[in-house]
Design a protein around this motif. Structure first.
Motif, PDB file in Angstrom:
ATOM      1  N   PRO A  89      -5.057   5.455 -15.811  1.00  0.00           N
ATOM      2  CA  PRO A  89      -3.876   5.197 -16.725  1.00  0.00           C
ATOM      3  C   PRO A  89      -3.899   3.599 -17.306  1.00  0.00           C
ATOM      4  O   PRO A  89      -4.106   2.732 -16.740  1.00  0.00           O
ATOM      5  N   ASP A  90      -2.823   3.790 -18.475  1.00  0.00           N
ATOM      6  CA  ASP A  90      -2.868   2.622 -19.124  1.00  0.00           C
ATOM      7  C   ASP A  90      -1.765   2.018 -18.664  1.00  0.00           C
ATOM      8  O   ASP A  90      -1.780   0.080 -18.707  1.00  0.00           O
ATOM      9  N   GLU A  91      -0.771   2.196 -17.918  1.00  0.00           N
ATOM     10  CA  GLU A  91      -0.313   1.725 -17.350  1.00  0.00           C
ATOM     11  C   GLU A  91      -0.844   0.534 -15.984  1.00  0.00           C
ATOM     12  O   GLU A  91       0.049  -0.721 -16.806  1.00  0.00           O
ATOM     13  N   LEU A  92      -1.560   0.852 -15.962  1.00  0.00           N
ATOM     14  CA  LEU A  92      -1.955   0.052 -14.750  1.00  0.00           C
ATOM     15  C   LEU A  92      -2.546  -1.197 -15.850  1.00  0.00           C
ATOM     16  O   LEU A  92      -2.564  -2.214 -15.386  1.00  0.00           O
ATOM     17  N   VAL A  93      -3.246  -1.007 -16.405  1.00  0.00           N
ATOM     18  CA  VAL A  93      -4.319  -2.145 -17.616  1.00  0.00           C
ATOM     19  C   VAL A  93      -2.851  -2.780 -17.793  1.00  0.00           C
ATOM     20  O   VAL A  93      -2.857  -3.957 -18.042  1.00  0.00           O
ATOM     21  N   GLY A 118       1.196  -0.942   0.059  1.00  0.00           N
ATOM     22  CA  GLY A 118      -0.111  -0.056   0.153  1.00  0.00           C
ATOM     23  C   GLY A 118       0.719   1.272   0.419  1.00  0.00           C
ATOM     24  O   GLY A 118       0.452   2.660  -1.073  1.00  0.00           O
ATOM     25  N   SER A 119       1.625   1.171   0.539  1.00  0.00           N
ATOM     26  CA  SER A 119       3.060   2.436   0.566  1.00  0.00           C
ATOM     27  C   SER A 119       3.306   2.359  -0.817  1.00  0.00           C
ATOM     28  O   SER A 119       3.479   3.917  -1.420  1.00  0.00           O
ATOM     29  N   PHE A 120       3.961   1.711  -1.522  1.00  0.00           N
ATOM     30  CA  PHE A 120       4.235   1.598  -2.279  1.00  0.00           C
ATOM     31  C   PHE A 120       2.926   2.196  -4.059  1.00  0.00           C
ATOM     32  O   PHE A 120       3.134   3.115  -5.163  1.00  0.00           O
ATOM     33  N   LEU A 121       1.610   1.689  -3.579  1.00  0.00           N
ATOM     34  CA  LEU A 121       0.592   2.125  -4.652  1.00  0.00           C
ATOM     35  C   LEU A 121       0.467   3.977  -3.701  1.00  0.00           C
ATOM     36  O   LEU A 121       0.164   4.096  -5.147  1.00  0.00           O
ATOM     37  N   ASN A 122       0.590   4.542  -3.174  1.00  0.00           N
ATOM     38  CA  ASN A 122       0.966   5.703  -2.783  1.00  0.00           C
ATOM     39  C   ASN A 122       1.496   6.423  -3.729  1.00  0.00           C
ATOM     40  O   ASN A 122       1.184   7.371  -4.205  1.00  0.00           O
ATOM     41  N   VAL A 123       2.463   5.602  -3.395  1.00  0.00           N
ATOM     42  CA  VAL A 123       3.778   6.301  -5.006  1.00  0.00           C
ATOM     43  C   VAL A 123       2.934   6.583  -5.830  1.00  0.00           C
ATOM     44  O   VAL A 123       3.092   7.300  -7.145  1.00  0.00           O
ATOM     45  N   ILE A 173       1.948   8.509 -10.888  1.00  0.00           N
ATOM     46  CA  ILE A 173       1.898   7.837 -12.824  1.00  0.00           C
ATOM     47  C   ILE A 173       0.466   9.492 -12.835  1.00  0.00           C
ATOM     48  O   ILE A 173       0.992   9.577 -14.476  1.00  0.00           O
ATOM     49  N   PRO A 174      -0.287   9.293 -12.500  1.00  0.00           N
ATOM     50  CA  PRO A 174      -1.532  10.572 -13.192  1.00  0.00           C
ATOM     51  C   PRO A 174      -0.067  11.889 -13.827  1.00  0.00           C
ATOM     52  O   PRO A 174      -0.666  12.654 -15.114  1.00  0.00           O
ATOM     53  N   LYS A 175       0.740  11.987 -13.102  1.00  0.00           N
ATOM     54  CA  LYS A 175       1.812  13.301 -13.389  1.00  0.00           C
ATOM     55  C   LYS A 175       3.109  12.580 -13.881  1.00  0.00           C
ATOM     56  O   LYS A 175       3.761  13.644 -14.789  1.00  0.00           O
ATOM     57  N   GLU A 176       2.802  11.517 -15.302  1.00  0.00           N
ATOM     58  CA  GLU A 176       3.974  11.070 -15.851  1.00  0.00           C
ATOM     59  C   GLU A 176       5.501  11.185 -15.154  1.00  0.00           C
ATOM     60  O   GLU A 176       6.489  10.807 -15.610  1.00  0.00           O
ATOM     61  N   GLU A 177       5.245  10.565 -14.102  1.00  0.00           N
ATOM     62  CA  GLU A 177       6.574  10.793 -12.937  1.00  0.00           C
ATOM     63  C   GLU A 177       7.193   9.423 -12.898  1.00  0.00           C
ATOM     64  O   GLU A 177       6.852   8.543 -12.904  1.00  0.00           O
ATOM     65  N   ASN A 178       8.025   9.116 -12.947  1.00  0.00           N
ATOM     66  CA  ASN A 178       8.870   8.047 -12.530  1.00  0.00           C
ATOM     67  C   ASN A 178       8.602   7.099 -11.246  1.00  0.00           C
ATOM     68  O   ASN A 178       8.580   8.445 -10.368  1.00  0.00           O
ATOM     69  N   ILE A 179       8.599   6.430 -10.793  1.00  0.00           N
ATOM     70  CA  ILE A 179       7.415   5.940 -10.261  1.00  0.00           C
ATOM     71  C   ILE A 179       8.893   5.586  -9.182  1.00  0.00           C
ATOM     72  O   ILE A 179       9.249   4.933  -7.784  1.00  0.00           O
ATOM     73  N   ALA A 180      10.195   5.036  -9.800  1.00  0.00           N
ATOM     74  CA  ALA A 180      11.457   4.425  -8.976  1.00  0.00           C
ATOM     75  C   ALA A 180      11.912   5.907  -8.307  1.00  0.00           C
ATOM     76  O   ALA A 180      12.727   6.014  -7.317  1.00  0.00           O
ATOM     77  N   TYR A 181      12.259   7.166  -9.355  1.00  0.00           N
ATOM     78  CA  TYR A 181      13.496   8.277  -8.964  1.00  0.00           C
ATOM     79  C   TYR A 181      12.116   8.936  -9.371  1.00  0.00           C
ATOM     80  O   TYR A 181      11.327   9.277 -10.320  1.00  0.00           O
ATOM     81  N   PRO A 182      12.866  10.393  -8.746  1.00  0.00           N
ATOM     82  CA  PRO A 182      13.487  10.225  -7.053  1.00  0.00           C
ATOM     83  C   PRO A 182      13.309   9.191  -6.604  1.00  0.00           C
ATOM     84  O   PRO A 182      11.275   9.744  -5.877  1.00  0.00           O
ATOM     85  N   PRO A 183      13.893   9.108  -5.529  1.00  0.00           N
ATOM     86  CA  PRO A 183      13.441   8.499  -3.966  1.00  0.00           C
ATOM     87  C   PRO A 183      11.992   9.350  -2.937  1.00  0.00           C
ATOM     88  O   PRO A 183      11.992  10.580  -3.385  1.00  0.00           O
TER      89      PRO A 183
END
Length: 267
Positions: free
Chosen positions: A124-128, A17-22, A27-37
């Motif tokens: 988002p298509d990424e989730l699909v 769930g903590s990762f899902l918050n990221v 994702i809607p902002k089209e930002e990398n989910i791994a970087y920056p920390p």
């Protein structure tokens, strides 16, 4: 032993769930989910392990950044808690099994869908795509080792048919809605697409149960919101959250609902 496994699965759910918050934030902002920390959205300070303990960090810090004192939305703790609860419910249903792994994966994607659709009215298509990739693996696995979710006597092609069952049904509903209401968005494209991976993981029978549950929930909750004047009669409400709730209900009670419905028709 059983309670230890339940706690273990729940903790895993809270951490995910903590990762899902990221994902929900980036994702809607089209930002990398791994970087920056992970960092504070107000002061930009990089967060340490002490700041990132799911649920407890938010409670101990009283919902504020440890560095600048800005408020942190309670949603972070809510998403983590809901994910942990969802994993616990799925474990109670499936035990330690491949069905638990698959259902937990799909519901993790859908929890992100729930909050993103509320905030941005998009899925988002990424989730699909993530759901479809994992769904492809599920199709192959089920061909050799039949899974519980597809029911007794389930066929290898159940998830493949399920992939089209919900999406095509919603597409038809959307086209009919466009003709009746003369609008281009009677049914969101994201709603149609997300039912493809849902159909794979549920199979065609349970996909129809999930679709029915989603529609019933959408109707009831929308009616309540209109009655208490939170929404107007012409207000639009995202369908994604109802799909998420309908899918979870199906995982937990889908076959019971189907058996009840069939018995009602026979008697």
């Amino acid at each position: 032993m059983e309670i230890i496994l339940l706690i273990y699965v729940t903790v895993i759910g809270v951490v995910i769930g903590s990762f899902l918050n990221v994902c929900i934030y980036r994702i809607p902002k089209e930002e990398n989910i791994a970087y920056p920390p992970s960092h504070c959205g107000s002061c930009g300070k990089r967060l340490t392990a002490v700041d990132l303990v799911p649920v407890f960090s938010w409670l101990f810090l009283k919902g504020k950044c440890r560095y600048c004192g800005s408020k942190i939305s309670p949603r972070y703790a809510i998403v983590e808690s809901l994910t942990g609860l969802t994993f616990a419910l799925l474990y109670n249903k499936f035990g330690i099994s491949v069905d638990l792994l698959c259902s937990a994966f799909l519901m993790s994607i859908l929890i992100a869908v729930f909050f993103i659709d509320i905030d941005h009215r998009i899925i988002p298509d990424e989730l699909v795509v993530a759901g479809l990739v994992a769904g492809g693996i599920t199709i192959i696995y089920n061909a050799f080792f039949p899974m519980k979710i597809f029911g007794e006597g389930g066929k290898w092609w159940d998830p493949i048919l399920g992939m089209f069952a919900g999406s095509v049904t919603l597409l038809v509903v959307g086209l009919i809605g466009m003709l009746i209401y003369k609008t281009d968005d009677a049914m969101g494209g994201g709603d149609i697409k997300i039912f493809a991976p849902i159909g794979i993981f549920l199979g065609w029978k349970m996909t129809f149960i999930a679709l029915l549950a989603s529609i019933v929930l959408a109707g009831l909750i929308s009616l309540i919101l209109v009655i208490i004047k939170v929404k107007g009669r012409k207000s639009t409400i995202p369908f994604g959250p109802f799909i998420v709730m309908g899918t979870l209900i199906t995982y937990l009670y889908g076959w019971d609902i189907l058996k009840w419905y069939v018995s009602s028709l026979l008697f």
